[in-house]
Design a protein around this motif. Structure first.
Motif, short mmCIF file in Angstrom:
data_model
loop_
_atom_site.label_atom_id
_atom_site.label_comp_id
_atom_site.label_asym_id
_atom_site.label_seq_id
_atom_site.Cartn_x
_atom_site.Cartn_y
_atom_site.Cartn_z
N LEU A 141 0.84 -1.20 0.00
CA LEU A 141 0.00 0.00 0.00
C LEU A 141 0.87 1.26 0.00
O LEU A 141 0.61 2.20 -0.75
N PHE A 142 1.92 1.26 0.82
CA PHE A 142 2.84 2.40 0.85
C PHE A 142 3.48 2.61 -0.51
O PHE A 142 3.59 3.73 -0.99
N GLY A 143 3.90 1.53 -1.15
CA GLY A 143 4.51 1.62 -2.48
C GLY A 143 3.55 2.19 -3.50
O GLY A 143 3.93 3.01 -4.34
N LEU A 144 2.28 1.77 -3.45
CA LEU A 144 1.27 2.29 -4.38
C LEU A 144 1.02 3.78 -4.17
O LEU A 144 0.93 4.55 -5.13
N VAL A 145 0.93 4.19 -2.92
CA VAL A 145 0.71 5.61 -2.61
C VAL A 145 1.92 6.43 -3.09
O VAL A 145 1.75 7.49 -3.69
N ALA A 146 3.11 5.95 -2.85
CA ALA A 146 4.31 6.66 -3.30
C ALA A 146 4.34 6.76 -4.82
O ALA A 146 4.68 7.80 -5.38
N LEU A 147 3.95 5.69 -5.50
CA LEU A 147 3.92 5.68 -6.96
C LEU A 147 2.92 6.71 -7.50
O LEU A 147 3.22 7.46 -8.43
N VAL A 148 1.75 6.77 -6.88
CA VAL A 148 0.74 7.75 -7.30
C VAL A 148 1.26 9.16 -7.09
O VAL A 148 1.05 10.04 -7.93
N GLN A 149 1.96 9.39 -5.98
CA GLN A 149 2.49 10.72 -5.70
C GLN A 149 3.57 11.13 -6.70
O GLN A 149 3.82 12.31 -6.88
N ILE A 150 4.17 10.22 -7.33
CA ILE A 150 5.16 10.51 -8.37
C ILE A 150 4.47 10.66 -9.72
O ILE A 150 4.78 11.58 -10.49
#
Length: 185
Positions: free
Chosen positions: A9-18
């Motif tokens: 989930l953290f990885g997905l949120v970080a990816l969206v923020q990029i």
């Protein structure tokens, strides 16, 4: 197992923020690279907002168009279909309340201020030009001074337009980009 899900989930949120800011940057760069450039004559205004930084706030001579339609309301979307005048500056060919598919003309979406005596008045969406903080005040002064001589050297904004999207790329004073004009003074 719970830790694995949290990391995913953290990885997905970080990816969206990029991805979101990158797509916005890419979209603007695409417009700057492939959009049609229009010169919009400007009018004088105020330059500073402590919350967003140093900038030149731009007003445009192009702020109304004849319209027999009397049901324009403030904040309505208005589609401005563009052309160029004899001197190469942006001019409005027609306006519409809805996007027209019967034309290949470049257009920009603006907001209606009001309609009065056979004209609709609007605000163009590219009215803020951000500057390096150290040059912003000098740019404001130069911009205001130049507004007194709009016949010999009209001050104008270079705006790239593609598919209804607009990106303000520069403000020109005496045929010189404002950043260079301020550096010369």
């Amino acid at each position: 197992m719970k830790t694995k899900h949290l990391l995913l989930l953290f990885g997905l949120v970080a990816l969206v923020q990029i991805i979101v800011p990158a797509s916005m940057i890419f979209k603007n760069q695409e417009i700057l690279k492939n959009g049609t450039v229009y010169k919009f004559k400007t009018a004088p205004v105020d330059p500073n907002n402590p919350f967003v930084g140093k900038y030149i706030s731009l007003n445009y001579n192009l702020n109304s168009f004849p319209s027999t339609d009397s049901i324009w309301e403030g904040s309505d979307k208005i589609y401005l279909y563009l052309t160029r005048d004899q001197k190469g500056f942006a001019a409005i060919k027609s306006v519409s309340k809805v996007k027209r598919n019967d034309t290949k003309d470049d257009f920009v979406v603006a907001k209606v201020n009001y309609a009065f005596r056979g004209k609709v008045y609007f605000n163009l969406p590219f009215n803020t030009y951000y500057m390096e903080e150290g040059k912003a005040y000098d740019a404001e002064v130069a911009y205001r001074e130049q507004q007194n001589d709009t016949i010999t050297y009209p001050t104008y904004a270079l705006v790239h337009i593609k598919d209804g999207q607009a990106v303000l790329s520069d403000v020109i004073i005496k045929d010189i980009p404002i950043k260079d004009y301020v550096s010369k003074k």
